[in-house]
Enzyme design. Sequence first.
Site, PDB file in Angstrom:
ATOM      1  N   GLY A 119       0.794  -1.232   0.000  1.00 14.31           N
ATOM      2  CA  GLY A 119       0.000   0.000   0.000  1.00 14.31           C
ATOM      3  C   GLY A 119       0.823   1.277   0.000  1.00 14.31           C
ATOM      4  N   THR A 121       1.859   3.224  -2.555  1.00 14.04           N
ATOM      5  CA  THR A 121       1.278   4.259  -3.417  1.00 14.04           C
ATOM      6  C   THR A 121      -0.025   4.778  -2.838  1.00 14.04           C
ATOM      7  OG1 THR A 121       2.311   3.286  -5.386  1.00 14.04           O
ATOM      8  CG2 THR A 121       0.447   4.761  -5.747  1.00 14.04           C
ATOM      9  N   ALA A 122      -0.844   3.871  -2.291  1.00 19.43           N
ATOM     10  CA  ALA A 122      -2.129   4.279  -1.710  1.00 19.43           C
ATOM     11  C   ALA A 122      -1.916   5.271  -0.565  1.00 19.43           C
ATOM     12  CB  ALA A 122      -2.900   3.061  -1.227  1.00 19.43           C
ATOM     13  N   GLU A 145       5.642   4.744 -11.905  1.00 27.21           N
ATOM     14  CA  GLU A 145       5.047   3.411 -11.921  1.00 27.21           C
ATOM     15  C   GLU A 145       3.649   3.394 -12.519  1.00 27.21           C
ATOM     16  OE1 GLU A 145       4.928  -0.405  -8.986  1.00 27.21           O
ATOM     17  OE2 GLU A 145       4.417   1.516  -8.075  1.00 27.21           O
ATOM     18  N   GLN A 267      11.314   0.387  -2.488  1.00 25.16           N
ATOM     19  CA  GLN A 267      11.049  -1.030  -2.227  1.00 25.16           C
ATOM     20  C   GLN A 267      11.968  -1.535  -1.131  1.00 25.16           C
ATOM     21  OE1 GLN A 267       8.670  -2.834  -3.430  1.00 25.16           O
ATOM     22  NE2 GLN A 267       8.403  -2.642  -5.637  1.00 25.16           N
ATOM     23  N   ARG A 286      16.908  -1.372   0.270  1.00 24.78           N
ATOM     24  CA  ARG A 286      17.913  -1.666  -0.743  1.00 24.78           C
ATOM     25  C   ARG A 286      18.959  -0.561  -0.725  1.00 24.78           C
ATOM     26  NH1 ARG A 286      14.024  -3.732  -5.729  1.00 24.78           N
ATOM     27  NH2 ARG A 286      13.555  -5.765  -4.836  1.00 24.78           N
ATOM     28  N   LYS A 323      12.951   5.739  11.663  1.00 19.03           N
ATOM     29  CA  LYS A 323      13.956   6.781  11.877  1.00 19.03           C
ATOM     30  C   LYS A 323      13.274   8.135  11.817  1.00 19.03           C
ATOM     31  CE  LYS A 323      17.883   9.214   9.809  1.00 19.03           C
ATOM     32  NZ  LYS A 323      18.795   9.361   8.654  1.00 19.03           N
ATOM     33  N   GLN A 324      13.655   9.007  12.725  1.00 20.16           N
ATOM     34  CA  GLN A 324      13.219  10.401  12.657  1.00 20.16           C
ATOM     35  C   GLN A 324      14.351  11.243  13.217  1.00 20.16           C
ATOM     36  OE1 GLN A 324       9.393  13.277  13.576  1.00 20.16           O
ATOM     37  NE2 GLN A 324       9.538  11.368  14.674  1.00 20.16           N
ATOM     38  N   ARG A 325      14.991  12.004  12.345  1.00 21.67           N
ATOM     39  CA  ARG A 325      16.208  12.724  12.737  1.00 21.67           C
ATOM     40  C   ARG A 325      15.972  13.656  13.923  1.00 21.67           C
ATOM     41  NH1 ARG A 325      20.453  12.976   9.410  1.00 21.67           N
ATOM     42  NH2 ARG A 325      19.184  12.769   7.517  1.00 21.67           N
TER      43      ARG A 325
END
Length: 352
Positions: A119, A121-122, A145, A267, A286, A323-325
């Site tokens: 989900g 893109t949603a 995409e 991804q 990745r 993560k949140q800087r």
Amino acid sequence: MPTSPGSLEYYAQMIRKAATKRRLMHAGRAIAALASDDGDTEDVMARAEALLADVSRGAEIAEAQLLGSVAEARWREMYRQRHERQPVGIATGFPDLDVILGGLQPADLIVLAARPSMGKTALALQVAYNVAELEMAPVVVFSAEMSAGCLADRLVCMRAGVNSFAARARRLSEDDWEAAVDAAYGLSDIPLYVDDSAELTTTNIRSRARRLKAKHGRLGLIVIDYLGLLQDPVERGESQTVRIGRMTRRCKALAKECGCPVVLLSQLSRAVELRQNKRPQMSDLRDSGEIEQHADVVLFIYRDDYYNQDSDRKGVAEIIVAKQRNGPTGTAELVWDAGKVRFLNLAKGVTL
């Protein structure tokens, strides 16, 4: 003989103009060299635009700021807002997520990653719509995409609350048809733009975002769907990891230049599938080192019923802030409505 302040300013302006002309000559030579190459014409035009924009920005000499002045202005504004409970940043439309993030922050790069069909893109499309509607600020989705038509269909079904598969098969009830048509007409008032051009690169994304900002004066949000499909060429001797790092770094620079959040979809690797606990972690990105380094916020989507049909958490989606800087990590829970391909707030219902 003493020099008057007026003459000093005059000579300073002369020096600035001469420096700008010199930068313009350098840019002109670089553009001429670009034009003589056999590269893609649109890419050459985008790079030429970027060179000229750099000259334009350089015409105004940036000066270091006194940190105390910056701190005073920021904390005066924070004190003024001390009784407000809404997020300081831009609301996503999902309150539980906003509590953790404090809203989306200007100039932040937010990486949204998940395995296929989770989900991504949603969720990105819903956040884009919510920002455009709530802020009435232009939002642009660069989609490598899905086509603009497919994204429009998805958004109409989300807003109307109709089954997207039934809509594609033309099997909606009369009430659903009316709701969908009303939702489609209503979108014309929302400043949400889609660019589904073939062969999107970080260079032409920057160029098009800059034009849109120049036209409207500001941007509320940029969404890029997704990192793996961007067509930035591999430079000589460059590894995939270095290429991903370069593209991610450019996306972060885009957020700073446009002064708005950039949501970059990505991804996850197949390593997730090989573990017993399939909740994503940072190493699943990745080329994760480069992405993690440049991202201000990293979000993962996890749905237990995707992997376990007997799950006691059917329909529950975890949005993991890994993560949140400048803030905490944590998990916000949403409802995944598969038939309508949308997320809902767990307690308060529909966000669209």
